[in-house]
Design an enzyme around this catalytic site. Sequence first.
Site, PDB file in Angstrom:
ATOM      1  N   ASP A  72       0.848  -1.182   0.000  1.00  0.00           N
ATOM      2  CA  ASP A  72       0.000   0.000   0.000  1.00  0.00           C
ATOM      3  C   ASP A  72       0.895   1.248   0.000  1.00  0.00           C
ATOM      4  O   ASP A  72       2.086   1.165   0.333  1.00  0.00           O
ATOM      5  CB  ASP A  72      -0.874  -0.043   1.261  1.00  0.00           C
ATOM      6  CG  ASP A  72      -1.685   1.206   1.466  1.00  0.00           C
ATOM      7  OD1 ASP A  72      -2.310   1.683   0.508  1.00  0.00           O
ATOM      8  OD2 ASP A  72      -1.702   1.714   2.607  1.00  0.00           O
ATOM      9  N   ASP A 129      -0.468   5.023   0.914  1.00  0.00           N
ATOM     10  CA  ASP A 129      -0.820   6.023   1.923  1.00  0.00           C
ATOM     11  C   ASP A 129      -0.745   5.445   3.334  1.00  0.00           C
ATOM     12  O   ASP A 129      -1.296   4.371   3.615  1.00  0.00           O
ATOM     13  CB  ASP A 129      -2.229   6.548   1.661  1.00  0.00           C
ATOM     14  CG  ASP A 129      -2.334   7.280   0.334  1.00  0.00           C
ATOM     15  OD1 ASP A 129      -2.202   8.502   0.331  1.00  0.00           O
ATOM     16  OD2 ASP A 129      -2.530   6.604  -0.698  1.00  0.00           O
TER      17      ASP A 129
END
Length: 304
Positions: free
Chosen positions: A95, A97
């Site tokens: 991922d 963020d």
Amino acid sequence: MLIARLIADTSRQETGVREPGALERRLDQAGKVFAARSMPLASATLLDVGEPVIELRFAEGTPSTAIGVIEQFFAPVDLLVAEDDIVVPRLFVSDMDSTMIGQECIDELADYAGLKEPIAAITERAMRGELDFADALHERVALLEGLEQSAIERCLEERIVASPGAAVLVATLKSLGCRCVLVTGGFHHFADVVAEMLGFDRVVGNRLAVEDRKLTGKLEGDISDAGTKLATLRSEAEAFGANARTCAAGDGANDIPMIEAADYGFAYRAKPKARAAANGRIERAELTPMLSLLGVQRRDWVEG
């Protein structure tokens, strides 16, 4: 065979002063609890990887039991539990963020429109799994309609910072033959820059629609969501064969499917649902403990 590795803080919680013999006492106490839960310790070894990593081996048992007992005696703790020997993965999918970077890009971008507080509140609920991800994404993007595209460049320059150790983690894994893929529910406008900065091999994400250098409040193409992250992990893994180990990292509810599917699924300072789904956990701000838990010697880290 079940293997658990942990990097524990052996200082006293109440004083912050390191307590002589604390590690040995905690191991002894944990061993008794493991035995009471029909998981007697087969061995406990201190691995020499540049920082103290304790490896516990069990003839049988479940990852959830191992994690529960370890956290009972060693929290705060970075850990990894696996049902086979732990090796460097051939694939790492992460991922972006609040994982590879310390920010939520859409929240920071919203600040340039004076909308950070309401958009950040939606982001937080979505990452906790309280809202449908696609609905929450469309709602937040719609609020940005009319924002100048130049705000993205400003946001990248002024707000977006890599998480501590992110560049070392990616560079080291790549040096050891691991393919690294950045897959995000965020946006290519940010992810492409972050991927180049950190050295990822591929980027998967959403695309903000822009007309006349202004955001339209819509997305282009299909949504990159939890299903996309899982599909990316699976499709990328096919190139390495069934026996190749995979690793994933994330912090939110939309990361859960890929975290659960990976051999080594790390929750990085994660929301409760993502944390509960993972067999690896990083509680410190640094991402480099992942390398130690994977058995990578400190001398083999690629820094600077």
